[in-house]
Motif scaffolding. Sequence first.
Motif, short mmCIF file in Angstrom:
data_model
loop_
_atom_site.label_atom_id
_atom_site.label_comp_id
_atom_site.label_asym_id
_atom_site.label_seq_id
_atom_site.Cartn_x
_atom_site.Cartn_y
_atom_site.Cartn_z
N PRO A 61 -16.76 18.07 27.42
CA PRO A 61 -17.66 18.88 28.24
C PRO A 61 -17.96 20.22 27.59
O PRO A 61 -17.04 20.87 27.06
N PHE A 62 -19.22 20.64 27.64
CA PHE A 62 -19.60 21.92 27.07
C PHE A 62 -18.96 23.03 27.90
O PHE A 62 -18.93 22.96 29.13
N LYS A 122 -5.20 9.48 28.88
CA LYS A 122 -5.18 10.20 30.15
C LYS A 122 -6.37 9.80 31.01
O LYS A 122 -6.24 9.62 32.24
N TYR A 123 -7.53 9.64 30.37
CA TYR A 123 -8.75 9.31 31.11
C TYR A 123 -9.22 7.88 30.88
O TYR A 123 -10.25 7.49 31.44
N THR A 182 -11.92 19.93 34.09
CA THR A 182 -10.58 20.25 33.60
C THR A 182 -10.45 20.38 32.09
O THR A 182 -9.46 20.93 31.61
N GLU A 183 -11.42 19.91 31.31
CA GLU A 183 -11.24 19.86 29.86
C GLU A 183 -12.15 20.79 29.07
O GLU A 183 -12.23 20.66 27.85
N GLN A 184 -12.82 21.72 29.72
CA GLN A 184 -13.64 22.67 28.96
C GLN A 184 -12.74 23.59 28.14
O GLN A 184 -11.83 24.22 28.68
N ARG A 185 -13.00 23.66 26.84
CA ARG A 185 -12.18 24.48 25.94
C ARG A 185 -13.09 25.32 25.05
O ARG A 185 -14.10 24.84 24.56
N TRP A 186 -12.67 26.56 24.84
CA TRP A 186 -13.45 27.44 23.97
C TRP A 186 -12.57 28.59 23.48
O TRP A 186 -11.48 28.82 23.98
N GLU A 187 -13.09 29.31 22.50
CA GLU A 187 -12.46 30.52 21.98
C GLU A 187 -13.48 31.65 22.07
O GLU A 187 -14.67 31.43 21.81
N GLU A 188 -13.02 32.83 22.46
CA GLU A 188 -13.88 34.00 22.53
C GLU A 188 -13.39 35.07 21.56
O GLU A 188 -12.19 35.30 21.45
N ILE A 189 -14.32 35.71 20.87
CA ILE A 189 -14.00 36.82 19.97
C ILE A 189 -14.94 37.97 20.27
O ILE A 189 -16.16 37.83 20.17
N SER A 190 -14.39 39.10 20.71
CA SER A 190 -15.13 40.34 20.93
C SER A 190 -16.32 40.16 21.87
O SER A 190 -17.39 40.76 21.65
N TYR A 225 -16.85 5.86 37.40
CA TYR A 225 -17.17 6.54 36.14
C TYR A 225 -17.67 7.96 36.39
O TYR A 225 -17.28 8.90 35.69
N ILE A 226 -18.53 8.13 37.39
CA ILE A 226 -19.02 9.47 37.71
C ILE A 226 -17.86 10.37 38.14
O ILE A 226 -17.78 11.55 37.75
N ARG A 227 -16.92 9.82 38.90
CA ARG A 227 -15.75 10.58 39.32
C ARG A 227 -14.93 11.02 38.10
O ARG A 227 -14.47 12.16 38.00
N LYS A 228 -14.77 10.12 37.14
CA LYS A 228 -14.04 10.44 35.90
C LYS A 228 -14.76 11.53 35.12
O LYS A 228 -14.14 12.47 34.62
N MET A 229 -16.07 11.41 34.97
CA MET A 229 -16.84 12.40 34.23
C MET A 229 -16.74 13.79 34.87
O MET A 229 -16.60 14.80 34.18
N ARG A 230 -16.80 13.84 36.19
CA ARG A 230 -16.70 15.13 36.88
C ARG A 230 -15.32 15.74 36.69
O ARG A 230 -15.20 16.97 36.55
#
Length: 326
Positions: free
Chosen positions: A284-285, A159-160, A234-242, A224-229
């Motif tokens: 990405p964090f 994709k990237y 768009t790709e930040q992923r996380w899980e939250e619990i309580s 490359y900077i455009r791709k990184m941004r």
Amino acid sequence: METMLLKGNEALAEGAVRGGCRFYAGYPITPQSEILEYMSWRQNEVGGSFIQGESEIASVNMVFAATALGARALTSSSGPGFSLKQEGIAYWVSAGMPAVVACVSRYGIGDGFIGPGQDNYWQAVKGGGNGDYHLLVLAPNSVQENMDMAYESFELAEKYMHPVLILSDATIGQMLEPCTAPPMKEYDKDKAPWALKGTPIGQKNKVITDMTYNQDIDEWNRDYIRKMRLIMETEQRWEEISVPDADVVFVAYGISSRIAEGAVRLGRERGLKLGLIRPITLWPFPRKAFARLSDSVKGLVTVELNMMGQMREDVILASHWRCPSY
């Protein structure tokens, strides 16, 4: 869908195969050698190619070549072996190759130890090799996620047009859990638009090379900077619990997140308002997760299997120092 009982390393390998991986090159090193062993017979079953290279350096460059020919290709290692692959991975980035690498982290500096650890965080998210770049880094915390992330990794890389790193760890890699295997993906390497497979007379030849050859460096930098941004947004992923009413929020990934989740559960049973943010992408964090924190949060605690608390710096940046970090 098929239910399987696999080690984490085996699940990662099977997920890659089902995701279309038809080339694997690697070198044995604990605690990831099961990936290499599994691929040694599984690639033959699906008509792919397996090579145990003479070194980590040879293997990472074999993957570069296979990817340039359109194959979905994987290499894997751990600790010092992953360090040896950094020059080759940097060339993947420079040439825009959608290859995938898995690192099953272990503990210790230099040759280190073979036990569980998360010592590769800085190396994984801050570039690793020479130059200005990030890898897209996925952090599984179960055997199932080892399989799922490997399955998705090639499409994410394509994709990237950028390498993807699956940062597992020794505990996840060695533990045995049931998992549900996704269906096999059909993938034709000859249809990869970047593949070097010859061009008809009169058409411009395709060239895959390092950024310093046949390219305008300012144009490459802008792209490359455009791709990184784009990836960062768009790709930040996380899980939250309580998290919504938590006084203290743990931040942990991989096996540490499962330990932290258990602490949240036990703490809640005893009246402690604990929560957990689990980054699924280490780069990405997931800064968006910290933007949503309540003002009631009194502190953030990173839980990591390393000495330096390597993720804490990113937690501080993401939270804008709104509360203390430990």
